[in-house]
Scaffold this active site. Structure first.
Site, short mmCIF file in Angstrom:
data_model
loop_
_atom_site.label_atom_id
_atom_site.label_comp_id
_atom_site.label_asym_id
_atom_site.label_seq_id
_atom_site.Cartn_x
_atom_site.Cartn_y
_atom_site.Cartn_z
N PRO A 84 0.85 -1.20 0.00
CA PRO A 84 0.00 0.00 0.00
C PRO A 84 0.88 1.25 0.00
O PRO A 84 1.34 1.71 1.04
CB PRO A 84 -0.82 -0.14 1.29
CG PRO A 84 -0.04 -1.06 2.15
CD PRO A 84 0.86 -1.89 1.29
N ASP B 142 5.63 2.54 2.58
CA ASP B 142 4.73 1.39 2.78
C ASP B 142 3.84 1.69 3.99
O ASP B 142 4.31 1.76 5.12
CB ASP B 142 5.61 0.15 3.03
CG ASP B 142 4.81 -1.13 3.13
OD1 ASP B 142 3.61 -1.06 3.47
OD2 ASP B 142 5.40 -2.21 2.91
N HIS B 143 2.55 1.82 3.72
CA HIS B 143 1.64 2.23 4.79
C HIS B 143 1.43 1.13 5.84
O HIS B 143 0.80 1.36 6.87
CB HIS B 143 0.28 2.66 4.20
CG HIS B 143 -0.38 3.76 4.98
ND1 HIS B 143 -0.20 3.95 6.33
CD2 HIS B 143 -1.21 4.75 4.58
CE1 HIS B 143 -0.90 4.98 6.74
NE2 HIS B 143 -1.52 5.50 5.70
N ARG B 144 1.94 -0.06 5.59
CA ARG B 144 1.86 -1.09 6.63
C ARG B 144 2.90 -0.84 7.70
O ARG B 144 2.82 -1.35 8.81
CB ARG B 144 2.11 -2.48 6.02
CG ARG B 144 1.04 -2.90 5.02
CD ARG B 144 1.46 -4.16 4.29
NE ARG B 144 2.69 -3.97 3.55
CZ ARG B 144 3.30 -4.92 2.84
NH1 ARG B 144 2.78 -6.13 2.80
NH2 ARG B 144 4.42 -4.68 2.19
N VAL B 145 3.93 -0.05 7.34
CA VAL B 145 5.07 0.13 8.24
C VAL B 145 5.13 1.57 8.78
O VAL B 145 5.47 1.81 9.93
CB VAL B 145 6.39 -0.21 7.49
CG1 VAL B 145 7.61 0.04 8.36
CG2 VAL B 145 6.36 -1.65 7.02
#
Ligand code: CAO
Length: 437
Positions: A231, A409-412
């Site tokens: 993402p 990275d929007h997960r991180v």
């Protein structure tokens, strides 16, 4: 002293003419008391015929598909003479060939009741590719149902038998490994997209077909995966590099004929490292441990830079950029870019990166959205600096403004951290003295 004994099918109740599903031993195999020798299958269940004692298999008299009943000959076993059939623990050192030569009269029928496969045994045995895995038909069928190749399963059952739990452990481990290598592998393939349009372009005009270069094929596959799986969000910022550019030009003017060429890219890499140190989550990778996502923070700073080559995009890596001066980074970038253009980069030149800088500044543009170079979690895109009138509180002054784009990275990472990262980076570029603070 040892002797050869013929081993027969023991008392198997009312069963007769049972098919041999699997022969689990071959001549030369050492067997211990109770080790399974063959598997029979009745219409109700499968059963293993255990060895009545320890010894070395001399010859096998049956084969898969044969039908057997109580008393049918199975094999001949070289056993220590003094051992009782049910209490054999050691194998005599005499060679099988010797034993056959000195074989006494046929051994008496040794009868042992059929026993189920024991549930647990201590040390797992990994089945070698050429060895036939020891597993009962029901376990084989269970493994098949789960798509498990039994030859890859580590057996913990007695005599190297694969148990149901072994198959289950194999599946669990495989899932953990899958998650570890692709933290979100479960998302792949679930896009339910329309098929790609299959168009005959020559219907509309002349076309020329050109094969994709090897680099384009590889980078294309990687970029597609990264674009789909991560993402991405891109934040933009501007850095006033008026002073930095003046400094860079001055350094290059000072240098002699063979002196280092200080490039903007080298300053960007150095500033990026300092910013990564302040925001360590940008110098990380997503991982997976025991099915749980984790962040792997790297304490080294290997910075990749996108290099345009006639055959496509490659990303050589400057190792330990934190331990190198800007001159050295500039020199290494030049050498690696040259190697890239000549198609001479080796795997070691392109692996281990922790963050990437993609600079289109030498070409142009006002901004773009770089794709993260997985398994990294962020990438800095840089376009062409332009002199612009900037309000300084009293009037407009000409300032050299460098556009920065950070994809993350929007997960991180989240937007606030990305904005702070870019602000920090822009501040360093605006006043490079801050890098020493
Ligand atoms: N703004 C304005 N001018 C810039 C600049 C910037 N951000 N960056 C570089 N320049 C100027 C330099 O000043 C230099 O001019 P001079 O020769 O007059 O000094 C000129 O552009 C060339 O710069 P350079 O020699 O320093 O080369 P570079 O560092 O810009 O680029 C490299 C090196 C390897 C990054 C480049 O060759 C390259 O391949 N760029 C493309 C990367 C790419 O494709 N990215 C996209 C990836 S996504 O598809």
């Amino acid at each position: 002293m040892s002797e050869i004994r013929e081993i027969h099918v023991p008392d198997i109740g009312d069963f007769k003419d049972l098919p041999v599903i699997e022969v689990l031993v071959k001549p030369g195999d050492k067997v211990a008391f109770d080790d399974p020798l063959l598997t029979l299958e009745s219409d109700k269940a499968s059963m293993d015929v255990p060895s009545p004692g320890a010894g070395v298999v001399v010859s096998v008299t049956i084969k898969e598909g044969d039908r057997v009943s109580r008393g049918s000959s199975i094999l001949t076993l070289q056993m220590a003479v003094d051992q009782a059939p049910a209490a054999v623990s050691a194998v005599n050192g005499t060679s099988v060939a010797d034993a056959v030569k000195s074989s006494p009269a046929p051994a008496p029928l040794v009868s042992t009741p059929v026993v189920p496969v024991p549930a647990i045994a201590p040390a797992p045995t990994v089945n070698t590719p050429d060895a036939k895995p020891h597993a009962s038909p029901s376990i084989r069928s269970y493994a098949r149902k789960l798509g498990v190749d039994v030859t890859k399963v580590a057996a913990t059952g007695k005599g190297g038998r694969i148990l149901r739990e072994d198959v289950e452990r194999f599946v669990k481990d495989a899932l953990v490994r899958l998650n570890r290598s692709a933290p979100h592998a479960d998302q792949v393939g679930g896009l339910n997209l329309l098929p790609w349009p299959d168009v005959d372009f020559s219907k509309f005009g002349n076309v020329e077909k050109v094969a994709l270069s090897r680099i384009k094929k590889i980078s294309g596959a990687n970029l597609s995966r990264n674009w789909v799986m991560i993402p991405h969000v891109t934040n933009n910022e501007e850095a006033d590099i008026t002073g930095l550019e003046a400094f860079r030009v001055q350094l290059n003017t000072e240098g002699g004929k063979d002196a280092t060429k200080y490039t903007m890219l080298a300053f960007l890499i150095k500033a990026a490292v300092a910013t990564l140190k302040a925001f360590p989550q940008f110098n990380s990778s997503l991982g997976n441990e025991d099915g749980e996502p984790i962040l792997i923070l790297k304490q080294y700073y290997h910075i990749g830079f996108a290099a345009d080559t006639p055959n496509g995009l490659v990303v050589p890596v400057i190792r330990d950029a934190d331990q190198k001066g800007i001159g050295q980074i500039a020199t290494e970038c030049g050498e690696l870019a040259r190697k890239a253009r000549d198609g001479k980069l080796g795997p070691a030149d392109m692996t281990g990166g922790t963050f990437t800088v993609s600079s289109l500044g030498g070409i142009g543009g006002t901004g773009f959205t770089p794709i993260i170079n997985a398994p990294e979690v962020a990438i800095l895109g840089v376009t062409r600096a332009q002199t612009r009138p900037v309000w300084d509180g009293k009037g407009f002054a000409p300032r050299l403004i460098l556009p920065l784009a950070l994809s993350w990275d929007h997960r991180v990472v989240d937007g606030a951290a990305a904005a702070r990262f870019l602000q920090h980076l822009a501040a360093l570029l605006a006043d490079f003295r801050r890098i020493t603070l």
